[in-house]
Scaffold this active site. Sequence first.
Site, mmCIF file in Angstrom:
data_model
loop_
_atom_site.group_PDB
_atom_site.id
_atom_site.type_symbol
_atom_site.label_atom_id
_atom_site.label_comp_id
_atom_site.label_asym_id
_atom_site.label_seq_id
_atom_site.Cartn_x
_atom_site.Cartn_y
_atom_site.Cartn_z
ATOM 1 N N LYS A 3 13.733 -0.402 -8.200
ATOM 2 C CA LYS A 3 14.291 0.246 -7.005
ATOM 3 C C LYS A 3 14.666 -0.808 -5.968
ATOM 4 C CE LYS A 3 12.014 2.609 -3.850
ATOM 5 N NZ LYS A 3 12.464 1.955 -2.600
ATOM 6 N N GLY A 41 5.463 5.063 -8.674
ATOM 7 C CA GLY A 41 6.207 3.842 -8.991
ATOM 8 C C GLY A 41 5.262 2.641 -9.058
ATOM 9 N N HIS A 42 4.412 2.506 -8.040
ATOM 10 C CA HIS A 42 3.412 1.424 -8.065
ATOM 11 C C HIS A 42 2.480 1.591 -9.262
ATOM 12 C CE1 HIS A 42 4.175 1.662 -3.546
ATOM 13 N NE2 HIS A 42 4.485 0.408 -3.833
ATOM 14 N N SER A 55 7.503 4.716 -0.680
ATOM 15 C CA SER A 55 6.480 5.018 0.329
ATOM 16 C C SER A 55 7.121 5.697 1.532
ATOM 17 C CB SER A 55 5.779 3.730 0.767
ATOM 18 O OG SER A 55 5.238 3.077 -0.352
ATOM 19 N N GLY A 105 0.825 -1.205 0.000
ATOM 20 C CA GLY A 105 0.000 0.000 0.000
ATOM 21 C C GLY A 105 0.857 1.251 0.000
ATOM 22 N N GLN A 111 8.454 -9.161 7.328
ATOM 23 C CA GLN A 111 9.651 -8.540 6.759
ATOM 24 C C GLN A 111 10.123 -7.319 7.555
ATOM 25 O OE1 GLN A 111 7.368 -7.924 2.981
ATOM 26 N NE2 GLN A 111 8.550 -6.055 2.807
ATOM 27 N N MET A 157 11.093 7.241 -6.184
ATOM 28 C CA MET A 157 9.825 7.210 -5.442
ATOM 29 C C MET A 157 9.822 6.059 -4.453
ATOM 30 S SD MET A 157 6.877 8.752 -7.506
ATOM 31 C CE MET A 157 7.113 10.173 -8.562
HETATM 32 O O1 PAF Z 1 8.086 -4.360 -2.257
HETATM 33 C C1 PAF Z 1 7.156 -4.482 -1.428
HETATM 34 O O2 PAF Z 1 6.272 -3.624 -1.310
HETATM 35 C C2 PAF Z 1 7.103 -5.710 -0.531
HETATM 36 O O3 PAF Z 1 8.382 -6.117 -0.172
HETATM 37 C C3 PAF Z 1 6.298 -6.871 -1.131
HETATM 38 C C4 PAF Z 1 6.951 -7.414 -2.411
HETATM 39 C C5 PAF Z 1 4.886 -6.422 -1.442
HETATM 40 C C6 PAF Z 1 6.232 -8.032 -0.144
HETATM 41 O O4 PAF Z 1 5.599 -7.649 1.036
#
Ligand code: PAF
Length: 271
Positions: A140, A27-28, A177, A22, A52, A175
């Site tokens: 990135k 970039g997304h 988050s 999110g 993570q 870019m």
């Molecule tokens: O790049 C990310 O936003 C995260 O590492 C991913 C690939 C969604 C895994 O949680």
Amino acid sequence: MRAWSLARKCAGRSIGFVPTMGALHEGHASLLREAVSRDHVSVLSIFVNPAQFAPNEDLDKYPRTWDADLALAEAIGVDLVYAPNAATMYPAGFATYVQVERLADGLCSRTRPHFFRGVATVVVKLFNAVLPDHAYFGQKDAQQCAVIRRMARDLDLGVEIVEMPIVRETDGLAMSSRNRYLGPEDRQRALCLHQGLQRAEALLRAGERDAATVKKLVREALSAVEIDYVELVDAETMAPLERVDRPVLLAVAAQVGPARLIDNIKFAPVD
Ligand code: PAF
């Protein structure tokens, strides 16, 4: 999620997938546009993956911008947003993790040893739910792309990993988050990451092939921020190199005020 995907697959539709946490930015959006244009149907996942983050990291304050994310997905024409919760992804008794060896050893793993195990595990779980034909990731996170590509090959996941170019602000900042954490002064200081990489790219284009010389130039450019690493590695295996004699990744990570930022360039010598 899987029933939705299976119905599309049985009807011969290809599924393009963009996994995210999110806090979507341009970039997304570039990944989502690619999925929408290239595949018959597209899926965006939004899941802030606890596996993570280390206990001292920013899981709790990681930006959550649900309404804006949905509006962006809708504007781009994404077909489905999959947003599982942590209890669904990691039910009580969860005990199975995916560990990609070697590629996940250096660079970001040195300060974030838990990181790629968490990423690989959640990405496999998301792939198992979404059943994508193509999954789109940004350059990135180049080490993440390499780790996921290796994992997809090694575990025969049948998903093509598509790596898309870094999208930058007009002043060159990659870019992210986490750019939202930056105040005006840190935002200005953060520009040195891209500037250092640009200088290094000019040096490489001029024919410099000694990795230490290239890294030294970048380190000098990063004097105003707290360097985590400046590394020059094989672009596929992520193994450190002394000479630029094959396609390479020059990657940096630095703490800039409250934000840990990463950036990179890829370079392939023609000589
Ligand atoms: O790049 C990310 O936003 C995260 O590492 C991913 C690939 C969604 C895994 O949680």
